[in-house]
Design a protein around this motif. Structure first.
Motif, PDB file in Angstrom:
ATOM      1  N   UNK A 185      53.675  40.896  32.792  1.00 47.98           N
ATOM      2  CA  UNK A 185      53.190  39.524  32.938  1.00 47.98           C
ATOM      3  C   UNK A 185      52.188  38.987  34.079  1.00 47.98           C
ATOM      4  N   UNK A 186      52.233  40.020  35.924  1.00 44.88           N
ATOM      5  CA  UNK A 186      51.502  39.386  36.430  1.00 44.88           C
ATOM      6  C   UNK A 186      50.175  40.740  36.536  1.00 44.88           C
ATOM      7  N   UNK A 187      50.354  41.673  35.399  1.00 44.66           N
ATOM      8  CA  UNK A 187      48.787  41.923  35.537  1.00 44.66           C
ATOM      9  C   UNK A 187      48.168  41.639  34.677  1.00 44.66           C
ATOM     10  N   UNK A 188      48.892  40.397  33.322  1.00 47.12           N
ATOM     11  CA  UNK A 188      47.681  40.187  32.935  1.00 47.12           C
ATOM     12  C   UNK A 188      46.767  38.942  33.117  1.00 47.12           C
ATOM     13  N   UNK A 189      48.259  38.000  33.824  1.00 51.97           N
ATOM     14  CA  UNK A 189      47.353  37.135  34.971  1.00 51.97           C
ATOM     15  C   UNK A 189      46.360  37.801  35.777  1.00 51.97           C
ATOM     16  N   UNK A 190      46.204  38.956  36.438  1.00 51.71           N
ATOM     17  CA  UNK A 190      44.878  39.520  37.432  1.00 51.71           C
ATOM     18  C   UNK A 190      44.066  39.593  36.620  1.00 51.71           C
ATOM     19  N   UNK A 191      44.152  40.132  35.050  1.00 54.93           N
ATOM     20  CA  UNK A 191      42.858  40.410  34.263  1.00 54.93           C
ATOM     21  C   UNK A 191      42.757  39.558  33.826  1.00 54.93           C
ATOM     22  N   UNK A 192      42.755  37.980  33.538  1.00 49.61           N
ATOM     23  CA  UNK A 192      42.046  36.912  34.198  1.00 49.61           C
ATOM     24  C   UNK A 192      41.401  36.573  34.584  1.00 49.61           C
ATOM     25  N   UNK A 193      41.952  36.305  35.497  1.00 43.24           N
ATOM     26  CA  UNK A 193      41.167  36.193  36.999  1.00 43.24           C
ATOM     27  C   UNK A 193      40.144  36.940  37.286  1.00 43.24           C
ATOM     28  N   UNK A 194      40.184  38.721  36.893  1.00 44.62           N
ATOM     29  CA  UNK A 194      39.356  39.352  37.348  1.00 44.62           C
ATOM     30  C   UNK A 194      38.044  38.662  36.151  1.00 44.62           C
ATOM     31  N   UNK A 195      38.397  38.549  34.941  1.00 46.30           N
ATOM     32  CA  UNK A 195      37.274  38.382  34.483  1.00 46.30           C
ATOM     33  C   UNK A 195      36.739  37.051  34.526  1.00 46.30           C
ATOM     34  N   UNK A 196      37.401  36.165  35.081  1.00 47.67           N
ATOM     35  CA  UNK A 196      36.696  34.975  35.787  1.00 47.67           C
ATOM     36  C   UNK A 196      35.656  34.798  36.976  1.00 47.67           C
ATOM     37  N   UNK A 197      36.043  35.957  38.109  1.00 43.10           N
ATOM     38  CA  UNK A 197      35.614  36.973  38.915  1.00 43.10           C
ATOM     39  C   UNK A 197      34.263  36.971  38.208  1.00 43.10           C
TER      40      UNK A 197
END
Length: 432
Positions: free
Chosen positions: A9-21
Protein backbone atom coordinates in the motif's frame (compact mmCIF):
# COMPACT_ATOMS: atom_id res chain seq x y z
CA UNK A 1 -2.96 -5.90 -0.03
CA UNK A 2 -3.21 -7.03 3.56
CA UNK A 3 -1.31 -9.24 6.03
CA UNK A 4 2.09 -10.10 4.59
CA UNK A 5 1.42 -7.81 1.58
CA UNK A 6 0.56 -4.74 3.65
CA UNK A 7 3.84 -3.11 2.56
CA UNK A 8 2.46 -2.76 -0.96
CA UNK A 9 0.00 0.00 0.00
CA UNK A 10 2.60 2.64 0.94
CA UNK A 11 4.75 1.65 -2.04
CA UNK A 12 1.84 2.20 -4.44
CA UNK A 13 1.11 5.56 -2.79
CA UNK A 14 4.76 6.54 -3.14
CA UNK A 15 4.64 5.64 -6.84
CA UNK A 16 1.72 8.01 -7.32
CA UNK A 17 3.52 10.86 -5.55
CA UNK A 18 6.67 10.13 -7.54
CA UNK A 19 4.63 10.40 -10.73
CA UNK A 20 3.20 13.74 -9.60
CA UNK A 21 6.72 15.01 -8.85
CA UNK A 22 7.97 13.98 -12.30
CA UNK A 23 4.86 15.33 -14.03
CA UNK A 24 5.29 18.68 -12.30
CA UNK A 25 8.64 19.06 -14.05
CA UNK A 26 7.42 17.80 -17.43
CA UNK A 27 4.73 20.48 -17.72
CA UNK A 28 7.50 22.77 -18.96
CA UNK A 29 7.14 21.16 -22.43
CA UNK A 30 3.92 23.19 -22.86
CA UNK A 31 6.17 26.23 -23.34
CA UNK A 32 7.83 24.48 -26.27
CA UNK A 33 5.02 22.66 -28.08
CA UNK A 34 1.92 24.58 -27.03
CA UNK A 35 -0.74 24.27 -24.34
CA UNK A 36 -3.42 22.37 -26.24
CA UNK A 37 -1.42 19.38 -27.56
CA UNK A 38 0.27 18.81 -24.20
CA UNK A 39 -3.05 19.07 -22.35
CA UNK A 40 -4.88 16.68 -24.68
CA UNK A 41 -1.96 14.25 -24.75
CA UNK A 42 -1.79 14.21 -20.95
CA UNK A 43 -5.55 13.64 -20.68
CA UNK A 44 -5.41 10.68 -23.05
CA UNK A 45 -2.50 9.02 -21.27
CA UNK A 46 -4.16 9.60 -17.90
CA UNK A 47 -7.30 7.77 -19.06
CA UNK A 48 -5.22 4.95 -20.55
CA UNK A 49 -3.27 4.62 -17.30
CA UNK A 50 -6.53 4.16 -15.40
CA UNK A 51 -7.63 1.50 -17.87
CA UNK A 52 -4.27 -0.20 -17.40
CA UNK A 53 -4.82 -0.09 -13.65
CA UNK A 54 -8.18 -1.84 -14.07
CA UNK A 55 -6.71 -4.70 -16.12
CA UNK A 56 -3.38 -4.87 -14.23
CA UNK A 57 -2.38 -8.55 -14.03
CA UNK A 58 0.30 -8.14 -11.39
CA UNK A 59 1.59 -5.69 -8.82
CA UNK A 60 4.44 -4.13 -10.90
CA UNK A 61 1.98 -3.31 -13.71
CA UNK A 62 -0.39 -1.76 -11.18
CA UNK A 63 2.41 0.40 -9.74
CA UNK A 64 3.40 1.49 -13.25
CA UNK A 65 -0.19 2.52 -13.99
CA UNK A 66 -0.32 4.49 -10.73
CA UNK A 67 2.94 6.23 -11.67
CA UNK A 68 1.52 7.25 -15.07
CA UNK A 69 -1.74 8.43 -13.50
CA UNK A 70 0.08 10.76 -11.12
CA UNK A 71 2.49 11.95 -13.80
CA UNK A 72 -0.06 12.94 -16.43
CA UNK A 73 -2.78 13.93 -13.94
CA UNK A 74 -0.74 16.84 -12.60
CA UNK A 75 0.45 17.68 -16.12
CA UNK A 76 -3.03 18.24 -17.51
CA UNK A 77 -4.10 20.20 -14.41
CA UNK A 78 -1.18 22.65 -14.51
CA UNK A 79 -1.24 23.10 -18.30
CA UNK A 80 -5.01 23.61 -18.21
CA UNK A 81 -4.57 26.33 -15.60
CA UNK A 82 -1.92 28.07 -17.72
CA UNK A 83 -4.15 27.92 -20.78
CA UNK A 84 -7.29 29.32 -19.17
CA UNK A 85 -5.38 32.19 -17.56
CA UNK A 86 -3.94 33.12 -20.96
CA UNK A 87 -7.30 33.19 -22.76
CA UNK A 88 -9.07 35.03 -19.93
CA UNK A 89 -8.95 38.79 -19.45
CA UNK A 90 -7.66 40.35 -16.26
CA UNK A 91 -11.14 40.82 -14.76
CA UNK A 92 -11.80 37.08 -14.69
CA UNK A 93 -8.41 35.54 -13.82
CA UNK A 94 -9.19 35.52 -10.10
CA UNK A 95 -12.52 33.79 -10.72
CA UNK A 96 -10.96 31.21 -13.05
CA UNK A 97 -8.31 30.35 -10.45
CA UNK A 98 -10.86 29.86 -7.68
CA UNK A 99 -13.17 27.93 -10.02
CA UNK A 100 -10.33 25.49 -10.77
CA UNK A 101 -9.71 24.92 -7.06
CA UNK A 102 -13.47 24.69 -6.43
CA UNK A 103 -13.79 22.04 -9.13
CA UNK A 104 -10.89 20.10 -7.62
CA UNK A 105 -12.61 20.03 -4.22
CA UNK A 106 -15.95 19.01 -5.74
CA UNK A 107 -14.21 16.19 -7.58
CA UNK A 108 -12.61 15.11 -4.31
CA UNK A 109 -16.04 15.03 -2.64
CA UNK A 110 -17.55 13.00 -5.50
CA UNK A 111 -14.99 10.23 -4.96
CA UNK A 112 -16.76 9.20 -1.77
CA UNK A 113 -20.09 8.76 -3.58
CA UNK A 114 -18.55 6.80 -6.45
CA UNK A 115 -16.58 4.67 -4.01
CA UNK A 116 -19.72 3.99 -1.97
CA UNK A 117 -21.68 2.89 -5.05
CA UNK A 118 -18.90 0.75 -6.53
CA UNK A 119 -17.09 -1.17 -3.79
CA UNK A 120 -14.82 -3.16 -6.12
CA UNK A 121 -11.68 -1.10 -6.68
CA UNK A 122 -11.39 -2.24 -10.32
CA UNK A 123 -14.94 -1.17 -11.09
CA UNK A 124 -14.36 2.06 -9.14
CA UNK A 125 -11.29 2.99 -11.19
CA UNK A 126 -13.04 1.95 -14.39
CA UNK A 127 -15.98 4.25 -13.65
CA UNK A 128 -13.56 7.12 -12.97
CA UNK A 129 -11.83 6.44 -16.30
CA UNK A 130 -15.18 6.46 -18.12
CA UNK A 131 -16.29 9.74 -16.49
CA UNK A 132 -12.90 11.29 -17.25
CA UNK A 133 -13.14 10.26 -20.91
CA UNK A 134 -16.60 11.84 -21.22
CA UNK A 135 -15.27 15.11 -19.77
CA UNK A 136 -12.00 15.19 -21.72
CA UNK A 137 -13.28 14.05 -25.13
CA UNK A 138 -14.92 17.36 -26.17
CA UNK A 139 -11.63 19.15 -25.45
CA UNK A 140 -10.12 17.56 -28.56
CA UNK A 141 -12.41 19.65 -30.76
CA UNK A 142 -13.49 22.66 -28.72
CA UNK A 143 -10.46 23.53 -26.63
CA UNK A 144 -8.52 26.47 -28.15
CA UNK A 145 -4.79 26.94 -28.22
CA UNK A 146 -3.45 29.89 -26.24
CA UNK A 147 -3.65 32.96 -28.46
CA UNK A 148 -0.89 34.56 -26.39
CA UNK A 149 1.44 31.61 -26.85
CA UNK A 150 0.78 31.56 -30.61
CA UNK A 151 1.40 35.30 -30.77
CA UNK A 152 4.70 35.05 -28.93
CA UNK A 153 5.79 32.23 -31.25
CA UNK A 154 5.15 34.43 -34.27
CA UNK A 155 2.15 32.42 -35.48
CA UNK A 156 -0.08 35.47 -35.93
CA UNK A 157 -2.46 33.87 -38.45
CA UNK A 158 -3.36 31.08 -36.05
CA UNK A 159 -3.71 33.53 -33.19
CA UNK A 160 -6.17 35.65 -35.17
CA UNK A 161 -8.07 32.52 -36.22
CA UNK A 162 -8.62 31.45 -32.60
CA UNK A 163 -9.64 34.97 -31.60
CA UNK A 164 -12.28 34.95 -34.32
CA UNK A 165 -13.54 31.53 -33.21
CA UNK A 166 -13.80 32.71 -29.61
CA UNK A 167 -15.66 35.83 -30.71
CA UNK A 168 -18.07 33.77 -32.84
CA UNK A 169 -18.82 31.34 -30.01
CA UNK A 170 -19.55 34.28 -27.71
CA UNK A 171 -21.68 35.92 -30.42
CA UNK A 172 -19.46 38.97 -30.67
CA UNK A 173 -18.01 40.81 -33.64
CA UNK A 174 -14.21 40.70 -33.60
CA UNK A 175 -13.26 44.04 -35.18
CA UNK A 176 -9.55 43.38 -35.03
CA UNK A 177 -7.19 46.28 -35.48
CA UNK A 178 -5.53 46.24 -38.92
CA UNK A 179 -2.19 46.30 -37.15
CA UNK A 180 -2.97 42.96 -35.57
CA UNK A 181 -4.12 41.44 -38.82
CA UNK A 182 -1.37 42.75 -41.09
CA UNK A 183 1.65 42.87 -38.81
CA UNK A 184 0.58 40.70 -35.92
CA UNK A 185 0.05 43.72 -33.62
CA UNK A 186 1.72 42.69 -30.37
CA UNK A 187 2.89 39.49 -32.06
CA UNK A 188 6.66 39.06 -32.17
CA UNK A 189 8.05 38.61 -35.69
CA UNK A 190 9.36 35.09 -36.25
CA UNK A 191 12.94 36.21 -36.79
CA UNK A 192 12.95 37.95 -33.38
CA UNK A 193 11.67 35.01 -31.34
CA UNK A 194 14.04 33.72 -28.69
CA UNK A 195 14.44 30.10 -27.69
CA UNK A 196 11.94 28.59 -25.28
CA UNK A 197 14.16 25.68 -24.32
CA UNK A 198 15.05 24.69 -20.80
CA UNK A 199 18.20 26.83 -20.59
CA UNK A 200 16.44 29.92 -21.95
CA UNK A 201 13.58 29.50 -19.48
CA UNK A 202 16.03 29.12 -16.60
CA UNK A 203 17.92 32.22 -17.77
CA UNK A 204 14.75 34.30 -17.82
CA UNK A 205 13.49 33.05 -14.46
CA UNK A 206 16.78 33.21 -12.58
CA UNK A 207 18.80 35.97 -14.26
CA UNK A 208 16.32 38.77 -14.80
CA UNK A 209 14.45 41.07 -12.43
CA UNK A 210 11.74 38.40 -12.33
CA UNK A 211 14.00 36.29 -10.12
CA UNK A 212 12.91 37.64 -6.72
CA UNK A 213 9.19 37.22 -7.38
CA UNK A 214 9.68 33.78 -8.92
CA UNK A 215 11.83 32.45 -6.07
CA UNK A 216 9.36 33.85 -3.55
CA UNK A 217 6.63 31.92 -5.37
CA UNK A 218 8.71 28.74 -5.15
CA UNK A 219 9.17 29.29 -1.42
CA UNK A 220 5.46 30.01 -1.00
CA UNK A 221 4.43 26.82 -2.81
CA UNK A 222 6.87 24.71 -0.78
CA UNK A 223 5.87 26.10 2.61
CA UNK A 224 2.14 26.08 1.81
CA UNK A 225 2.26 22.42 0.83
CA UNK A 226 4.30 21.49 3.90
CA UNK A 227 2.01 23.51 6.16
CA UNK A 228 -1.13 21.95 4.69
CA UNK A 229 0.02 18.37 5.26
CA UNK A 230 1.65 19.03 8.62
CA UNK A 231 -1.61 20.49 9.96
CA UNK A 232 -3.60 17.68 8.33
CA UNK A 233 -1.67 15.19 10.46
CA UNK A 234 -3.08 16.91 13.57
CA UNK A 235 -6.67 17.18 12.42
CA UNK A 236 -9.17 14.74 13.83
CA UNK A 237 -11.46 12.59 11.72
CA UNK A 238 -15.00 13.82 11.21
CA UNK A 239 -16.48 10.34 11.13
CA UNK A 240 -15.48 6.72 11.52
CA UNK A 241 -17.12 6.03 8.15
CA UNK A 242 -14.37 6.45 5.55
CA UNK A 243 -16.79 7.57 2.83
CA UNK A 244 -18.27 10.34 4.97
CA UNK A 245 -14.79 11.30 6.14
CA UNK A 246 -13.54 11.73 2.56
CA UNK A 247 -16.64 13.70 1.61
CA UNK A 248 -16.34 16.10 4.54
CA UNK A 249 -12.59 16.39 4.03
CA UNK A 250 -13.23 17.84 0.58
CA UNK A 251 -16.27 19.80 1.65
CA UNK A 252 -14.39 21.88 4.24
CA UNK A 253 -12.09 23.13 1.49
CA UNK A 254 -14.92 24.73 -0.49
CA UNK A 255 -15.23 27.72 1.89
CA UNK A 256 -11.46 28.15 1.51
CA UNK A 257 -11.95 28.75 -2.21
CA UNK A 258 -14.59 31.39 -1.52
CA UNK A 259 -12.32 33.02 1.07
CA UNK A 260 -9.45 33.13 -1.41
CA UNK A 261 -11.65 34.69 -4.09
CA UNK A 262 -12.93 37.45 -1.80
CA UNK A 263 -9.50 38.30 -0.41
CA UNK A 264 -7.80 38.43 -3.83
CA UNK A 265 -10.63 40.53 -5.22
CA UNK A 266 -10.32 43.21 -2.54
CA UNK A 267 -6.76 42.87 -1.22
CA UNK A 268 -4.88 41.76 -4.32
CA UNK A 269 -2.39 38.90 -4.70
CA UNK A 270 0.61 39.67 -2.41
CA UNK A 271 -1.45 40.90 0.54
CA UNK A 272 -3.74 37.87 0.33
CA UNK A 273 -0.78 35.50 0.21
CA UNK A 274 0.90 37.25 3.15
CA UNK A 275 -2.26 37.34 5.28
CA UNK A 276 -3.10 33.67 4.73
CA UNK A 277 0.49 32.51 5.25
CA UNK A 278 0.69 34.39 8.56
CA UNK A 279 -2.70 33.05 9.64
CA UNK A 280 -1.71 29.48 8.76
CA UNK A 281 1.64 29.92 10.50
CA UNK A 282 0.03 31.12 13.72
CA UNK A 283 -2.37 28.16 13.64
CA UNK A 284 0.51 25.75 13.16
CA UNK A 285 2.47 27.24 16.07
CA UNK A 286 -0.55 27.25 18.38
CA UNK A 287 -1.74 23.74 17.56
CA UNK A 288 0.67 21.71 19.73
CA UNK A 289 0.21 24.14 22.63
CA UNK A 290 -3.45 23.19 23.12
CA UNK A 291 -3.99 20.66 25.94
CA UNK A 292 -5.25 17.27 24.79
CA UNK A 293 -8.54 17.57 26.70
CA UNK A 294 -9.45 20.68 24.64
CA UNK A 295 -9.94 18.72 21.43
CA UNK A 296 -12.52 21.20 20.12
CA UNK A 297 -10.00 24.04 20.07
CA UNK A 298 -7.43 21.77 18.38
CA UNK A 299 -9.93 20.93 15.66
CA UNK A 300 -10.78 24.60 15.09
CA UNK A 301 -7.09 25.54 14.84
CA UNK A 302 -6.46 22.64 12.48
CA UNK A 303 -9.37 23.67 10.23
CA UNK A 304 -8.28 27.33 10.21
CA UNK A 305 -4.72 26.36 9.35
CA UNK A 306 -5.84 23.88 6.70
CA UNK A 307 -8.27 26.38 5.16
CA UNK A 308 -5.61 29.11 5.10
CA UNK A 309 -2.97 26.88 3.51
CA UNK A 310 -5.46 25.65 0.89
CA UNK A 311 -6.74 29.13 0.05
CA UNK A 312 -3.22 30.52 -0.24
CA UNK A 313 -2.47 27.92 -2.91
CA UNK A 314 -4.93 29.79 -5.14
CA UNK A 315 -2.97 33.00 -4.57
CA UNK A 316 0.39 31.34 -5.31
CA UNK A 317 -1.02 29.69 -8.43
CA UNK A 318 -2.11 33.07 -9.74
CA UNK A 319 1.07 34.89 -8.69
CA UNK A 320 3.43 32.36 -10.27
CA UNK A 321 1.56 32.65 -13.57
CA UNK A 322 1.16 36.45 -13.59
CA UNK A 323 4.73 37.55 -12.79
CA UNK A 324 6.42 35.71 -15.69
CA UNK A 325 6.26 36.08 -19.51
CA UNK A 326 4.09 33.83 -21.68
CA UNK A 327 6.93 31.68 -22.99
CA UNK A 328 8.09 30.88 -19.44
CA UNK A 329 4.68 30.52 -17.77
CA UNK A 330 4.50 26.72 -17.87
CA UNK A 331 8.11 26.54 -16.68
CA UNK A 332 7.28 28.75 -13.70
CA UNK A 333 4.29 26.68 -12.62
CA UNK A 334 6.23 23.49 -13.33
CA UNK A 335 9.08 24.40 -10.99
CA UNK A 336 6.73 25.74 -8.32
CA UNK A 337 4.61 22.58 -8.39
CA UNK A 338 7.76 20.46 -8.15
CA UNK A 339 8.89 22.45 -5.12
CA UNK A 340 5.52 21.94 -3.44
CA UNK A 341 5.76 18.21 -4.05
CA UNK A 342 9.19 18.13 -2.44
CA UNK A 343 7.74 19.95 0.56
CA UNK A 344 4.82 17.53 0.95
CA UNK A 345 7.01 14.45 0.55
CA UNK A 346 9.25 15.59 3.39
CA UNK A 347 6.42 16.27 5.86
CA UNK A 348 5.99 12.70 7.22
CA UNK A 349 9.69 12.47 8.00
CA UNK A 350 9.78 15.98 9.42
CA UNK A 351 6.79 15.30 11.68
CA UNK A 352 8.62 12.25 13.01
CA UNK A 353 10.78 14.73 14.96
CA UNK A 354 7.88 15.05 17.41
CA UNK A 355 9.29 11.92 19.00
CA UNK A 356 12.26 14.00 20.19
CA UNK A 357 10.69 17.47 20.46
CA UNK A 358 6.91 17.69 20.36
CA UNK A 359 6.85 21.38 19.45
CA UNK A 360 9.65 21.52 16.89
CA UNK A 361 7.88 20.43 13.64
CA UNK A 362 4.85 22.70 13.88
CA UNK A 363 6.88 25.56 15.30
CA UNK A 364 9.29 25.35 12.37
CA UNK A 365 6.46 25.13 9.83
CA UNK A 366 4.70 28.09 11.42
CA UNK A 367 7.78 30.31 11.43
CA UNK A 368 8.56 29.34 7.81
CA UNK A 369 5.00 30.27 6.80
CA UNK A 370 5.19 33.67 8.46
CA UNK A 371 8.60 34.40 6.90
CA UNK A 372 7.40 33.41 3.42
CA UNK A 373 4.36 35.65 3.90
CA UNK A 374 6.67 38.59 4.71
CA UNK A 375 8.78 37.82 1.62
CA UNK A 376 5.58 37.77 -0.44
CA UNK A 377 4.49 41.26 0.57
CA UNK A 378 8.03 42.61 0.10
CA UNK A 379 9.17 40.96 -3.15
CA UNK A 380 6.06 40.09 -5.19
CA UNK A 381 4.51 42.86 -7.32
CA UNK A 382 0.77 43.41 -7.36
CA UNK A 383 -0.76 41.94 -10.55
CA UNK A 384 -4.43 42.68 -9.89
CA UNK A 385 -5.91 44.97 -12.50
CA UNK A 386 -3.12 44.65 -15.08
CA UNK A 387 -2.69 42.57 -18.22
CA UNK A 388 -0.86 39.29 -17.90
CA UNK A 389 2.70 39.84 -19.26
CA UNK A 390 3.63 38.41 -22.65
CA UNK A 391 7.25 39.53 -22.85
CA UNK A 392 10.20 39.83 -20.49
CA UNK A 393 10.00 43.61 -20.77
CA UNK A 394 6.36 43.65 -19.67
CA UNK A 395 7.09 41.33 -16.74
CA UNK A 396 10.04 43.37 -15.47
CA UNK A 397 8.23 46.70 -15.84
CA UNK A 398 5.74 45.80 -13.11
CA UNK A 399 7.06 47.73 -10.09
CA UNK A 400 3.82 47.76 -8.08
CA UNK A 401 5.36 46.63 -4.78
CA UNK A 402 3.79 47.14 -1.36
CA UNK A 403 6.99 46.69 0.67
CA UNK A 404 6.18 47.98 4.16
CA UNK A 405 3.26 50.14 3.03
CA UNK A 406 0.58 47.43 3.00
CA UNK A 407 -2.19 50.03 2.56
CA UNK A 408 -0.76 51.39 -0.69
CA UNK A 409 -3.24 51.60 -3.57
CA UNK A 410 -2.39 51.04 -7.22
CA UNK A 411 -4.56 52.37 -10.07
CA UNK A 412 -5.76 49.96 -12.78
CA UNK A 413 -3.49 49.65 -15.79
CA UNK A 414 -4.16 52.23 -18.48
CA UNK A 415 -4.47 51.23 -22.09
CA UNK A 416 -2.20 52.97 -24.58
CA UNK A 417 -3.03 53.44 -28.22
CA UNK A 418 -0.46 50.84 -29.24
CA UNK A 419 -2.29 48.26 -27.15
CA UNK A 420 -5.74 48.86 -28.69
CA UNK A 421 -5.86 45.59 -30.59
CA UNK A 422 -4.53 43.59 -27.67
CA UNK A 423 -6.84 45.25 -25.16
CA UNK A 424 -9.90 44.74 -27.33
CA UNK A 425 -9.28 41.08 -27.94
CA UNK A 426 -8.57 40.20 -24.34
CA UNK A 427 -11.00 42.55 -22.61
CA UNK A 428 -14.07 42.95 -24.82
CA UNK A 429 -14.20 39.44 -26.26
CA UNK A 430 -15.22 37.07 -23.44
CA UNK A 431 -12.74 34.21 -23.57
CA UNK A 432 -14.01 30.66 -23.16
Amino acid sequence: MVCEDDWKNPVATSMYHAGVAIGSVLTIVADWYGRKPVFIGACCVQILSQVLSVVAWNYPVYCFSILLSGLFGITNYVVFFVLVTEITDRKWRNFITIASAFGFSLGYCSLSLIGYLFRSWRVYVGVLAFIGALIYLPCCWYFPESCRWLAQKGRSDESVKYLRVIARVNKRTATLNHKLEERGGYVIPKNNITSTGMMESMRVLFRTRIRAAFLTSVLGWTVSSSLYFSIALYSTEFSKDRYINIFLGGLVELPSCILGFILMKFLGRPRTAALLMVLGGISSIALPMVPQHLSGISTILAMVGKASSYAVFCAWYLISSEVVPTLQRSASLSLCASASRVGSLGVPYFMFLRKYNYWAPNMTMGVAAIVSGIFGIMLVPETRGINIPDTIKEATENRRFYRIDIFKKFPPQNTTQDEDARQYDHEHIPMI
